[in-house]
Design an enzyme around this catalytic site. Structure first.
Site, PDB file in Angstrom:
ATOM      1  N   ASN A 133       0.849  -1.195   0.000  1.00 38.41           N
ATOM      2  CA  ASN A 133       0.000   0.000   0.000  1.00 38.41           C
ATOM      3  C   ASN A 133       0.882   1.242   0.000  1.00 38.41           C
ATOM      4  O   ASN A 133       1.457   1.605   1.027  1.00 38.41           O
ATOM      5  CB  ASN A 133      -0.917  -0.026   1.229  1.00 38.41           C
ATOM      6  CG  ASN A 133      -1.825   1.185   1.303  1.00 38.41           C
ATOM      7  OD1 ASN A 133      -1.960   1.940   0.339  1.00 38.41           O
ATOM      8  ND2 ASN A 133      -2.454   1.379   2.445  1.00 38.41           N
ATOM      9  N   TRP A 134       0.966   1.898  -1.140  1.00 31.17           N
ATOM     10  CA  TRP A 134       1.844   3.061  -1.272  1.00 31.17           C
ATOM     11  C   TRP A 134       1.248   4.322  -0.669  1.00 31.17           C
ATOM     12  O   TRP A 134       1.930   5.349  -0.577  1.00 31.17           O
ATOM     13  CB  TRP A 134       2.177   3.299  -2.745  1.00 31.17           C
ATOM     14  CG  TRP A 134       2.977   2.204  -3.375  1.00 31.17           C
ATOM     15  CD1 TRP A 134       3.412   1.048  -2.772  1.00 31.17           C
ATOM     16  CD2 TRP A 134       3.441   2.145  -4.723  1.00 31.17           C
ATOM     17  NE1 TRP A 134       4.103   0.264  -3.666  1.00 31.17           N
ATOM     18  CE2 TRP A 134       4.144   0.920  -4.885  1.00 31.17           C
ATOM     19  CE3 TRP A 134       3.320   2.991  -5.825  1.00 31.17           C
ATOM     20  CZ2 TRP A 134       4.719   0.539  -6.081  1.00 31.17           C
ATOM     21  CZ3 TRP A 134       3.898   2.612  -7.030  1.00 31.17           C
ATOM     22  CH2 TRP A 134       4.597   1.400  -7.155  1.00 31.17           C
ATOM     23  N   LYS A 135      -0.033   4.280  -0.308  1.00 29.44           N
ATOM     24  CA  LYS A 135      -0.721   5.427   0.291  1.00 29.44           C
ATOM     25  C   LYS A 135      -0.540   6.678  -0.589  1.00 29.44           C
ATOM     26  O   LYS A 135      -0.493   6.578  -1.809  1.00 29.44           O
ATOM     27  CB  LYS A 135      -0.248   5.632   1.723  1.00 29.44           C
ATOM     28  CG  LYS A 135      -0.429   4.370   2.582  1.00 29.44           C
ATOM     29  CD  LYS A 135      -0.209   4.617   4.047  1.00 29.44           C
ATOM     30  CE  LYS A 135      -0.417   3.317   4.824  1.00 29.44           C
ATOM     31  NZ  LYS A 135      -0.304   3.528   6.279  1.00 29.44           N
ATOM     32  N   HIS A 159      -9.764   0.823   5.075  1.00 28.37           N
ATOM     33  CA  HIS A 159      -8.480   1.039   5.744  1.00 28.37           C
ATOM     34  C   HIS A 159      -8.683   1.988   6.921  1.00 28.37           C
ATOM     35  O   HIS A 159      -9.523   2.885   6.873  1.00 28.37           O
ATOM     36  CB  HIS A 159      -7.469   1.619   4.755  1.00 28.37           C
ATOM     37  CG  HIS A 159      -6.065   1.637   5.258  1.00 28.37           C
ATOM     38  ND1 HIS A 159      -5.617   2.593   6.139  1.00 28.37           N
ATOM     39  CD2 HIS A 159      -5.014   0.809   5.025  1.00 28.37           C
ATOM     40  CE1 HIS A 159      -4.343   2.361   6.418  1.00 28.37           C
ATOM     41  NE2 HIS A 159      -3.954   1.289   5.760  1.00 28.37           N
ATOM     42  N   GLU A 209      -5.661  -5.123  10.689  1.00 27.23           N
ATOM     43  CA  GLU A 209      -4.690  -4.051  10.899  1.00 27.23           C
ATOM     44  C   GLU A 209      -5.039  -3.303  12.185  1.00 27.23           C
ATOM     45  O   GLU A 209      -5.857  -2.375  12.162  1.00 27.23           O
ATOM     46  CB  GLU A 209      -4.613  -3.106   9.708  1.00 27.23           C
ATOM     47  CG  GLU A 209      -5.952  -2.619   9.167  1.00 27.23           C
ATOM     48  CD  GLU A 209      -5.803  -1.307   8.431  1.00 27.23           C
ATOM     49  OE1 GLU A 209      -4.730  -1.057   7.864  1.00 27.23           O
ATOM     50  OE2 GLU A 209      -6.765  -0.525   8.437  1.00 27.23           O
ATOM     51  N   SER A 228       2.315  -2.390  10.237  1.00 24.27           N
ATOM     52  CA  SER A 228       3.754  -2.082  10.210  1.00 24.27           C
ATOM     53  C   SER A 228       4.617  -3.316   9.964  1.00 24.27           C
ATOM     54  O   SER A 228       5.639  -3.531  10.618  1.00 24.27           O
ATOM     55  CB  SER A 228       4.176  -1.405  11.525  1.00 24.27           C
ATOM     56  OG  SER A 228       3.496  -0.187  11.704  1.00 24.27           O
ATOM     57  N   GLY A 278       4.776   1.542   4.572  1.00 24.82           N
ATOM     58  CA  GLY A 278       6.070   2.158   4.311  1.00 24.82           C
ATOM     59  C   GLY A 278       7.099   1.209   3.723  1.00 24.82           C
ATOM     60  O   GLY A 278       7.890   1.592   2.855  1.00 24.82           O
TER      61      GLY A 278
END
Length: 270
Positions: free
Chosen positions: A9-11, A94, A166, A218, A240
């Site tokens: 997930n590059w957000k 999300h 999550e 994470s 990330g």
């Protein structure tokens, strides 16, 4: 044996040229894996150009969000219908959509239904906040978020979707990297059992065993193995770490090694 699914997930990161460069570097380092599915979830802006660039033997694409109406006067929105030819998956619910943009159970349910209606696989994210965890409400939160989101689906449709656990308290947003907590594998295992039990209660054993469950708090190359070895976990939803081509490709390698080891286990001993 279910495939391991890694969804990066590059957000809200990377412009078109930066995204293209990252895909190029990932393609150089990631091999074609039969039992590991690698999914990239870039920003909506770059989905179309990346769809022309990616090696579809290695990667699939996911959108980070979409609107539940198929078309209409909804300025600024992108529908699931528009994404049909671009993506295999859409991330729905999300924690950032829930807590930053105020998406409620009803909207998330409608998005899940629209996703399935348009032939796209939903990746439904569910998880508790720190306060909910402290109050020992994790099971209730997971139950409420899951049951409301899938209330319009059939057992077969649930079997084919993806659910990502999550925990909000374990997600780093960059600014809180040094202070945020890390979910322990045994905590993740308990949550996964709750998720699969809820699916079992609603749709039966076949659906509870078929649905793929990811962990999305994470995860990175350092802890990927520990999470992927949690019983009932089928993959990861890193944020990330997926922006670092070395880190993410290492996670793919770890997943492939785990799958290879599972293949070597004689039937009946898994």
């Amino acid at each position: 044996m279910r495939k391991i699914l890694l969804v990066g997930n590059w957000k809200m990161h990377l412009n078109t040229s930066q995204a293209s460069l990252l895909v190029h570097r990932l393609s150089e380092r990631i091999k074609i894996h039969r039992d590991v599915e690698v999914v990239l979830a870039p920003s909506m802006l770059v989905l179309q150009p990346l769809s022309m660039q990616i090696d579809r033997r290695k990667f699939r694409l996911a959108a980070q969000n979409a609107y539940y109406k198929d078309e209409g006067a909804f300025t600024g929105e992108v529908s699931f219908t528009m994404l049909q030819d671009l993506v295999h998956y859409v991330i729905i619910g999300h924690s950032e959509r829930r807590h930053v943009f105020g998406e409620n159970h009803r909207l998330i349910r409608d998005k899940v239904s629209a996703c399935v209606r348009n032939g796209i696989t939903p990746i439904l994210c569910i998880g508790e906040t720190k306060d909910e965890r402290t109050a020992k409400e994790t099971s209730r939160v997971l139950h409420d978020q899951l049951t409301s989101a899938v209330s319009d689906l059939t057992a077969d449709e649930v079997s084919n979707m993806v659910i990502a656990y999550e925990p909000v308290w374990a997600i780093s947003n960059g600014a809180n990297y040094a202070t945020h907590e890390i979910a322990k594998p045994d905590e993740v295992e308990k949550a996964v059992k709750v998720i699969r039990h809820n699916v079992y209660e609603l749709y039966g054993r076949k659906a509870s065993e078929a649905v793929r469950v990811l962990y999305g708090g994470s995860s990175n190359a350092e802890n990927a193995r520990a999470y992927l070895e949690v019983p009932g976990i089928d993959g990861l939803l890193p944020g990330g770490a997926s922006l670092n081509y070395h880190e993410f490709s290492t996670m793919v390698d770890i997943a492939d090694k785990i799958q290879s080891a599972r293949k070597d286990i004689p039937d009946g001993n898994e």
